[in-house]
Design a protein around this motif. Structure first.
Motif, PDB file in Angstrom:
ATOM      1  N   ASP A 185      -8.007   6.026   0.420  1.00  0.00           N
ATOM      2  CA  ASP A 185      -7.150   4.931   0.859  1.00  0.00           C
ATOM      3  C   ASP A 185      -8.007   4.092   1.804  1.00  0.00           C
ATOM      4  OD1 ASP A 185      -5.561   3.358   2.507  1.00  0.00           O
ATOM      5  OD2 ASP A 185      -3.914   4.794   2.601  1.00  0.00           O
ATOM      6  N   ALA A 209      -7.528   1.114   3.240  1.00  0.00           N
ATOM      7  CA  ALA A 209      -6.782   0.025   3.873  1.00  0.00           C
ATOM      8  C   ALA A 209      -7.587  -0.651   4.992  1.00  0.00           C
ATOM      9  CB  ALA A 209      -5.462   0.547   4.422  1.00  0.00           C
ATOM     10  N   HIS A 210      -8.347   0.151   5.748  1.00  0.00           N
ATOM     11  CA  HIS A 210      -9.063  -0.421   6.905  1.00  0.00           C
ATOM     12  C   HIS A 210     -10.562  -0.582   6.687  1.00  0.00           C
ATOM     13  CE1 HIS A 210      -5.431  -0.153   9.337  1.00  0.00           C
ATOM     14  NE2 HIS A 210      -5.209   0.958   8.667  1.00  0.00           N
ATOM     15  N   LYS A 246      -4.425  -6.483   5.145  1.00  0.00           N
ATOM     16  CA  LYS A 246      -5.231  -6.281   6.350  1.00  0.00           C
ATOM     17  C   LYS A 246      -6.413  -7.251   6.327  1.00  0.00           C
ATOM     18  CE  LYS A 246      -2.895  -2.092   7.124  1.00  0.00           C
ATOM     19  NZ  LYS A 246      -2.566  -0.776   6.620  1.00  0.00           N
ATOM     20  N   HIS A 304      -2.756   8.674   6.525  1.00  0.00           N
ATOM     21  CA  HIS A 304      -1.653   7.729   6.728  1.00  0.00           C
ATOM     22  C   HIS A 304      -0.309   8.281   6.231  1.00  0.00           C
ATOM     23  CE1 HIS A 304       0.606   3.885   6.104  1.00  0.00           C
ATOM     24  NE2 HIS A 304      -0.012   3.585   7.222  1.00  0.00           N
ATOM     25  N   GLY A 314       0.823  -1.203   0.000  1.00  0.00           N
ATOM     26  CA  GLY A 314       0.000   0.000   0.000  1.00  0.00           C
ATOM     27  C   GLY A 314       0.856   1.252   0.000  1.00  0.00           C
ATOM     28  N   TYR A 315       1.971   1.163   0.683  1.00  0.00           N
ATOM     29  CA  TYR A 315       2.898   2.298   0.729  1.00  0.00           C
ATOM     30  C   TYR A 315       3.313   2.683  -0.699  1.00  0.00           C
ATOM     31  CZ  TYR A 315       6.695   5.190   2.550  1.00  0.00           C
ATOM     32  OH  TYR A 315       7.514   6.249   2.857  1.00  0.00           O
TER      33      TYR A 315
HETATM   34  C1  LIG Z   1      -1.330  -0.094   6.222  1.00  0.00           C
HETATM   35  C2  LIG Z   1      -1.708   1.127   5.502  1.00  0.00           C
HETATM   36  C3  LIG Z   1      -1.092   1.473   4.297  1.00  0.00           C
HETATM   37  C4  LIG Z   1       0.110   0.745   3.759  1.00  0.00           C
HETATM   38  O1  LIG Z   1      -0.238  -0.486   3.258  1.00  0.00           O
HETATM   39  P1  LIG Z   1       0.879  -1.650   3.227  1.00  0.00           P
HETATM   40  O2  LIG Z   1       0.355  -2.616   2.250  1.00  0.00           O
HETATM   41  O3  LIG Z   1       0.958  -2.173   4.622  1.00  0.00           O
HETATM   42  O4  LIG Z   1       2.154  -0.990   2.779  1.00  0.00           O
HETATM   43  C5  LIG Z   1      -1.573   2.570   3.617  1.00  0.00           C
HETATM   44  N1  LIG Z   1      -2.588   3.303   4.097  1.00  0.00           N
HETATM   45  C6  LIG Z   1      -3.190   3.007   5.262  1.00  0.00           C
HETATM   46  C7  LIG Z   1      -4.313   3.853   5.732  1.00  0.00           C
HETATM   47  C8  LIG Z   1      -2.760   1.915   6.005  1.00  0.00           C
HETATM   48  O5  LIG Z   1      -3.323   1.639   7.169  1.00  0.00           O
END
Ligand SMILES: *Cc1c(COP(=O)(O)O)cnc(C)c1O
Length: 382
Positions: free
Chosen positions: A200, A202-203, A235, A130, A105-106
């Motif tokens: 984003d 991610a969560h 995640k 993030h 994600g980074y």
């Molecule tokens: C964990 C996270 C990322 C990064 O994702 P990775 O796949 O772990 O590099 C990006 N944005 C948010 C909001 C995250 O929580």
């Protein structure tokens, strides 16, 4: 060459020193750390899929078919049929024209911000976004403006002042607070201001929405309202990597231009096979989301009865703010002494003075786990 030890010592003194915990078991509601079994409330494995035998099985079969390494970047010879299958499945899952895989994600966040914006452009970010969005913004060379957390009026003012190409980026679910970005309002602002809107998620992905479609399903927003969706696979989906989904032209622009896509080795194809399996499970087992919701409700009711300061969060991320770093550390140690693992979160991950216990729940937790956590929290030195 500068001396490194004084800075390390400064971090120790400030309660900011971080160290690894070595797990001797798979990820799960119970983990073994240094020979001790601890009840774990510090993972992002929201659907409990990280150690699911079906996902691990798909990884094993994938390795039998494809071997281990991809061997090259996607545009050289690293892009396999497994990657293509997963990209198609992710596009379908998110209801978008196309999806593009990234190793993390980074890297995906760096890719979007640097490919779409540069000198003379403006990036508008929430203060609690993030770190990877902040870093992408810095790397892009565009002007970075940050608005007060979840304050669309402030965001609107910054957009009105913005020059050049404009992009507003937020976490769909804020990673350390668990609250949701007000996406419908932000989408309206971006439409009016002719700005890109990037979420984003991610969560949120896998967790929110009936079908696990994430924040955008929760709010009923599509590609028309939110042009750029970033989702992570490490995640709720329990594997690793990430993707960006949106229009054909957006994805093709990233393929052609994004340096964090071009200059890195593709993730192992077997991992793509594993993610295909976990994506199916995430869709076909809505009980995981329902169970998770019930656990969160049970926790919040119990914590309220104890008079604990709860955050405004309906997601599996339930922070309990300690304030000072030492206090957060002491709370975490107090829980650990009772066999419960909640890692303290300190600056710069969260703003100064808001160190906290970031409690997270997963579909693999059971009600009695929540009750044990509440019992331990009751004795917190306050
Ligand atoms: C964990 C996270 C990322 C990064 O994702 P990775 O796949 O772990 O590099 C990006 N944005 C948010 C909001 C995250 O929580």
């Amino acid at each position: 060459m500068r001396q490194l030890e004084p800075e390390l010592e400064r971090r120790r003194q400030a309660g900011l020193y971080r160290s690894h915990r070595v797990l001797e078991s798979p990820q799960g509601p119970e983990v073994v750390v240094e020979g001790r079994t601890l009840l774990n409330f510090s993972s992002n494995d929201y659907l409990g899929l990280a150690a699911d035998p079906r996902v691990a099985g798909a990884l094993r079969e994938g390795a039998q078919r494809w071997g281990c390494g991809a061997g090259a970047a996607h545009l050289v010879t690293g892009h396999t049929g497994a990657h293509r299958e997963l990209e198609r499945a992710l596009a379908r899952f998110t209801g978008r024209e196309r999806a593009l895989l990234f190793s993390s994600g980074y890297l995906a966040n760096l890719a979007v911000l640097t490919a779409l914006c540069g000198r003379g452009d403006t990036l508008v970010l929430d203060r609690l976004d993030h770190a990877s969005l902040i870093d992408g913004a810095r790397l892009s060379g565009a002007r970075l403006r940050r608005f007060h957390h979840n304050d669309p009026a402030h965001a609107g003012r910054l957009l009105a002042e913005a020059k050049g190409e404009k992009l507003l980026a937020v976490d769909g679910v804020f990673s350390m607070d668990g609250d949701l970005a007000p996406l419908p309002e932000l989408a309206r602002l971006c439409a009016e201001g002719e700005a890109w809107l990037m979420v984003d998620d991610a969560h949120g992905l896998g967790v929110l929405g009936e079908g696990g479609g994430g924040s955008l399903e929760h709010w009923g927003l599509g590609q028309g309202e939110v042009s750029i969706l970033m989702g992570t696979l490490g995640k709720a989906l329990g594997t690793a990597g990430a993707f960006v989904a949106g229009s054909e032209e957006l994805v093709e622009t990233l393929v052609q231009q994004a340096r964090s896509y071009l200059f890195t080795t593709a993730a192992p194809p077997a991992l793509a096979e594993a993610t295909l399996r976990s994506l199916e499970i995430a869709r076909e087992e809505p009980w995981r989301r329902r169970h998770l919701k019930a656990l969160v409700a049970r926790f919040r009711a119990g914590a309220e009865a104890l008079g604990l300061p709860l955050a405004d969060s309906a997601t599996p991320i339930q922070p309990v703010i300690a304030g000072g770093n030492e206090r957060a550390l002491a709370w975490s140690r107090h829980l650990e002494a009772q066999g419960i693992l909640v890692v303290p979160i300190r600056p710069p991950t969260v703003p100064e003075g808001t160190a906290r216990l970031r409690i997270t729940f997963t579909a693999a937790h059971e009600e009695h786990h929540v009750d044990r956590l509440l019992e331990a929290l009751e004795g917190l030195p306050r």
